[in-house]
Design a protein around this motif. Structure first.
Motif, mmCIF file in Angstrom:
data_model
loop_
_atom_site.group_PDB
_atom_site.id
_atom_site.type_symbol
_atom_site.label_atom_id
_atom_site.label_comp_id
_atom_site.label_asym_id
_atom_site.label_seq_id
_atom_site.Cartn_x
_atom_site.Cartn_y
_atom_site.Cartn_z
ATOM 1 N N VAL A 38 0.863 -1.122 0.157
ATOM 2 C CA VAL A 38 -0.056 -0.064 -0.206
ATOM 3 C C VAL A 38 0.856 1.278 -0.014
ATOM 4 O O VAL A 38 0.501 2.130 -0.782
ATOM 5 N N VAL A 39 1.937 1.375 0.642
ATOM 6 C CA VAL A 39 2.750 2.471 0.702
ATOM 7 C C VAL A 39 3.564 2.672 -0.567
ATOM 8 O O VAL A 39 3.703 3.797 -1.024
ATOM 9 N N PHE A 40 3.967 1.392 -1.445
ATOM 10 C CA PHE A 40 4.550 1.611 -2.482
ATOM 11 C C PHE A 40 3.577 2.168 -3.731
ATOM 12 O O PHE A 40 4.047 2.978 -4.437
ATOM 13 N N CYS A 41 2.326 2.020 -3.677
ATOM 14 C CA CYS A 41 1.055 2.426 -4.356
ATOM 15 C C CYS A 41 1.290 4.009 -4.098
ATOM 16 O O CYS A 41 1.184 4.674 -4.992
ATOM 17 N N ALA A 42 1.234 4.489 -2.907
ATOM 18 C CA ALA A 42 1.398 6.080 -2.616
ATOM 19 C C ALA A 42 2.447 6.437 -3.013
ATOM 20 O O ALA A 42 2.734 7.795 -3.136
ATOM 21 N N SER A 43 3.777 5.754 -3.316
ATOM 22 C CA SER A 43 4.935 6.236 -3.633
ATOM 23 C C SER A 43 5.142 6.395 -5.113
ATOM 24 O O SER A 43 6.473 6.960 -5.724
ATOM 25 N N VAL A 44 4.221 5.920 -5.977
ATOM 26 C CA VAL A 44 4.493 6.200 -7.456
ATOM 27 C C VAL A 44 4.535 7.247 -8.259
ATOM 28 O O VAL A 44 5.313 7.958 -8.666
ATOM 29 N N CYS A 45 3.476 8.200 -7.699
ATOM 30 C CA CYS A 45 3.325 9.519 -8.291
ATOM 31 C C CYS A 45 2.360 10.459 -7.334
ATOM 32 O O CYS A 45 1.754 9.855 -6.346
ATOM 33 N N LYS A 46 2.024 11.546 -7.519
ATOM 34 C CA LYS A 46 1.080 12.492 -6.983
ATOM 35 C C LYS A 46 -0.596 11.824 -7.213
ATOM 36 O O LYS A 46 -1.107 11.940 -6.053
ATOM 37 N N TRP B 224 -1.495 8.751 -7.894
ATOM 38 C CA TRP B 224 -1.575 7.802 -6.859
ATOM 39 C C TRP B 224 -1.446 7.880 -5.661
ATOM 40 O O TRP B 224 -2.461 7.336 -4.853
ATOM 41 N N ARG B 225 -0.891 8.936 -5.070
ATOM 42 C CA ARG B 225 -0.618 9.132 -3.519
ATOM 43 C C ARG B 225 -1.877 10.078 -3.051
ATOM 44 O O ARG B 225 -2.587 9.504 -2.133
ATOM 45 N N ASP B 226 -2.753 10.723 -4.085
ATOM 46 C CA ASP B 226 -3.905 11.265 -3.300
ATOM 47 C C ASP B 226 -5.280 10.382 -3.465
ATOM 48 O O ASP B 226 -5.929 10.302 -2.552
ATOM 49 N N ILE B 227 -4.931 9.308 -4.276
ATOM 50 C CA ILE B 227 -6.029 8.345 -4.330
ATOM 51 C C ILE B 227 -5.851 7.586 -3.108
ATOM 52 O O ILE B 227 -6.823 6.935 -2.539
ATOM 53 N N THR B 228 -4.711 7.006 -2.846
ATOM 54 C CA THR B 228 -4.340 6.379 -2.048
ATOM 55 C C THR B 228 -4.789 6.774 -0.549
ATOM 56 O O THR B 228 -5.321 5.962 0.431
ATOM 57 N N ARG B 229 -4.466 8.163 -0.348
ATOM 58 C CA ARG B 229 -4.925 8.636 1.195
ATOM 59 C C ARG B 229 -6.358 8.537 1.155
ATOM 60 O O ARG B 229 -6.869 8.799 2.170
ATOM 61 N N GLU B 230 -7.325 8.787 -0.229
ATOM 62 C CA GLU B 230 -8.532 8.729 0.084
ATOM 63 C C GLU B 230 -9.159 7.412 0.453
ATOM 64 O O GLU B 230 -10.181 7.063 1.260
ATOM 65 N N ILE B 231 -8.414 6.506 0.108
ATOM 66 C CA ILE B 231 -8.683 4.952 -0.037
ATOM 67 C C ILE B 231 -8.578 4.293 1.642
ATOM 68 O O ILE B 231 -9.357 3.831 2.358
ATOM 69 N N VAL B 232 -7.251 4.764 2.012
ATOM 70 C CA VAL B 232 -6.840 4.038 3.235
ATOM 71 C C VAL B 232 -7.485 5.015 4.385
ATOM 72 O O VAL B 232 -7.379 6.350 4.578
ATOM 73 N N LYS B 233 -8.038 4.253 5.340
ATOM 74 C CA LYS B 233 -8.621 4.975 6.492
ATOM 75 C C LYS B 233 -7.707 5.051 7.610
ATOM 76 O O LYS B 233 -6.773 4.449 7.821
ATOM 77 N N THR B 234 -8.146 5.774 8.552
ATOM 78 C CA THR B 234 -7.338 5.776 9.775
ATOM 79 C C THR B 234 -7.623 4.471 10.788
ATOM 80 O O THR B 234 -8.374 3.839 10.468
ATOM 81 N N PRO B 235 -6.545 4.326 11.706
ATOM 82 C CA PRO B 235 -6.761 3.282 12.505
ATOM 83 C C PRO B 235 -8.054 2.897 13.147
ATOM 84 O O PRO B 235 -8.578 1.890 13.556
ATOM 85 N N GLU B 236 -8.680 4.428 13.719
ATOM 86 C CA GLU B 236 -9.831 4.093 14.397
ATOM 87 C C GLU B 236 -10.927 3.390 13.331
ATOM 88 O O GLU B 236 -11.918 2.729 13.848
ATOM 89 N N GLU B 237 -10.827 3.805 12.118
ATOM 90 C CA GLU B 237 -11.773 3.033 11.404
ATOM 91 C C GLU B 237 -11.418 1.792 10.661
ATOM 92 O O GLU B 237 -12.352 0.885 10.395
ATOM 93 N N CYS B 238 -10.231 1.514 10.512
ATOM 94 C CA CYS B 238 -10.076 0.278 9.751
ATOM 95 C C CYS B 238 -8.985 -0.629 10.746
ATOM 96 O O CYS B 238 -8.981 -1.764 10.375
ATOM 97 N N GLY B 239 -8.448 -0.281 11.941
ATOM 98 C CA GLY B 239 -7.789 -1.120 12.640
ATOM 99 C C GLY B 239 -6.326 -1.524 12.142
ATOM 100 O O GLY B 239 -5.921 -2.407 12.516
#
Length: 417
Positions: free
Chosen positions: A84-92, A94-109
């Motif tokens: 998942v971190v590699f996906c956010a490291s590809v380009c801007k 990818w990073r923007d979409i990854t940040r929208e998909i990945v939830k906080t620890p409170e939401e996804c654990g």
């Protein structure tokens, strides 16, 4: 195409971008040396970027979202979650979409990005970690997982180094295990004790709420150290205190401790309540924010349970009616057969130690908190082997705050035992 194949191509593409940019730079340097005519003035022409994002940056947003969602759902634990971190490291994009998909620890654990260590833990099941102590270097390492695994490299979350001073002890907390400089971009906070070791103050390197404005020129400074950018914030925000009760009569028994979390309101554990959740690390400052010469060797400390020193630093508990969350350790019971004090750690603690504790919310009837929430263990810490301890935390504490509280048990407390 399998997810492993996609991740492998992402890694190859990332390596290829670096080599491609070097080749482009060498080719332009050779070309400039061989040209004999006068170069035109390019002041009005915008520079052409040397690094190209490649074909992966042009994927349709719908397809890209579907790929990242599948990777995020399939890779739930480390080290596989590094995909998942590699996906956010590809380009801007990818990073923007990854940040929208990945939830906080409170939401996804789950813990994904470094900012997850500053966000509240899950509400239902606790986040389970363990701490390794290195006595020779006075260093403490926090890893993700139940217990240390054999033959597998554990995921390092945070590291801390104990520094003894004449009148106090400090634990400097970092994202890496080999850089504990407060001038580094990996610095996340620290824990400082008083002279007797009965009171500890938790300092965060950033406000717990993104709505807090960044400090002005008198609250930042510039350093020259090995980091991505030499301009980092030098602020310390007082987000909590850990107090140990004095044992004047020197009676035998467990330690008694209480934690006041100045940055977390007691309403966060009420029904429908929320805790402050930062979403980004502090941004680096420009040269215009360089401090005055008289403040270069000083360190700004902002106390969240007092009046802010500048109008730019506002406490999340600025509401006069808001109260900070108070945590106290659960009282153990005396076991006649074992002849020791016991607590139910549900199998996560196996060695008796004065450092073992469980923290729960200390609330009264006026706070309107359910009995189940009052009895819920928010943080527990205990020994399972030589220099190995478990740490389980949950909402509303963050990983950083829980680690700082546990570090307070490693300091010498002659007045409390």
């Amino acid at each position: 195409m399998s997810f492993k194949h996609i991740v492998r191509e992402l890694r190859e593409m990332r390596d290829g971008i670096g080599s491609m940019s070097r080749r482009v730079g060498e080719r332009r340097l050779w070309h400039s040396r061989t040209m004999s005519h006068i170069a035109p003035d390019l002041a009005s022409t915008p520079p052409t970027p040397l690094i190209q994002q490649g074909q992966w940056a042009n994927l349709p947003p719908e397809l890209l979202s579907d790929i990242i969602e599948r990777v995020e759902e399939s890779e739930t634990s480390w080290p596989a979650r590094s995909a998942v971190v590699f996906c956010a490291s590809v380009c801007k994009s990818w990073r923007d979409i990854t940040r929208e998909i990945v939830k906080t620890p409170e939401e996804c654990g789950r813990l994904t990005f470094p900012i997850s260590l500053k966000q509240p833990g899950p509400r239902e099941s606790p986040m389970q970690c363990f701490i390794k102590r290195d006595r020779a270097t006075s260093t403490f390492y926090l890893y993700f997982g139940l217990v240390p695994a054999e033959g597998v490299r554990d995921k390092l979350l945070l590291a801390a180094k104990r520094i003894r001073r004449a009148t106090s002890t400090e634990f400097v907390i970092s994202l890496v295990a080999d850089d504990f400089s407060r001038a580094s971009s990996t610095y996340v906070g620290k824990l400082r004790s008083n002279f007797l070791g009965t009171k500890f103050t938790i300092y965060d390197s950033q406000p717990t709420c993104d709505a807090v404005d960044q400090p002005n020129s008198r609250s930042s400074r510039r350093f020259n150290s090995k980091q991505v950018s030499p301009r980092v914030p030098a602020c310390n925000y007082n987000v909590g205190t850990v107090s140990y009760e004095l044992n004047i009569l020197r009676t035998r028994g467990p330690r008694r401790m209480q934690c006041a979390m100045h940055s977390i309101p007691v309403s966060s554990i009420q029904e429908g309540g929320t805790a402050p959740t930062p979403t980004l690390f502090p941004q680096v400052y420009d040269e215009q924010f360089s401090p005055s010469p008289s403040l270069k060797d000083k360190e700004l400390v902002t106390d969240f349970n007092s009046t802010p020193s500048t109008p730019f630093l506002q406490s999340p508990l600025s509401d006069p009616g808001a109260q900070p969350l108070i945590l106290k350790n659960k009282s153990p019971r005396w076991h006649e057969q074992l002849q020791c004090w016991c607590l139910n750690f549900r199998g996560r603690v196996t060695v008796a130690s004065v450092k073992n504790f469980q923290l729960a919310a200390a609330v009264g009837p006026s706070h309107n908190v359910s009995a189940e929430q009052q009895d819920r263990v928010i943080l527990q810490f205990g020994k399972i082997g030589k220099d190995i301890f478990t740490m389980d935390y949950r909402y509303p504490l963050s990983c950083f705050q829980a680690f700082a509280i546990c570090l307070s048990t490693f300091d010498t407390k002659p007045a409390c035992e």
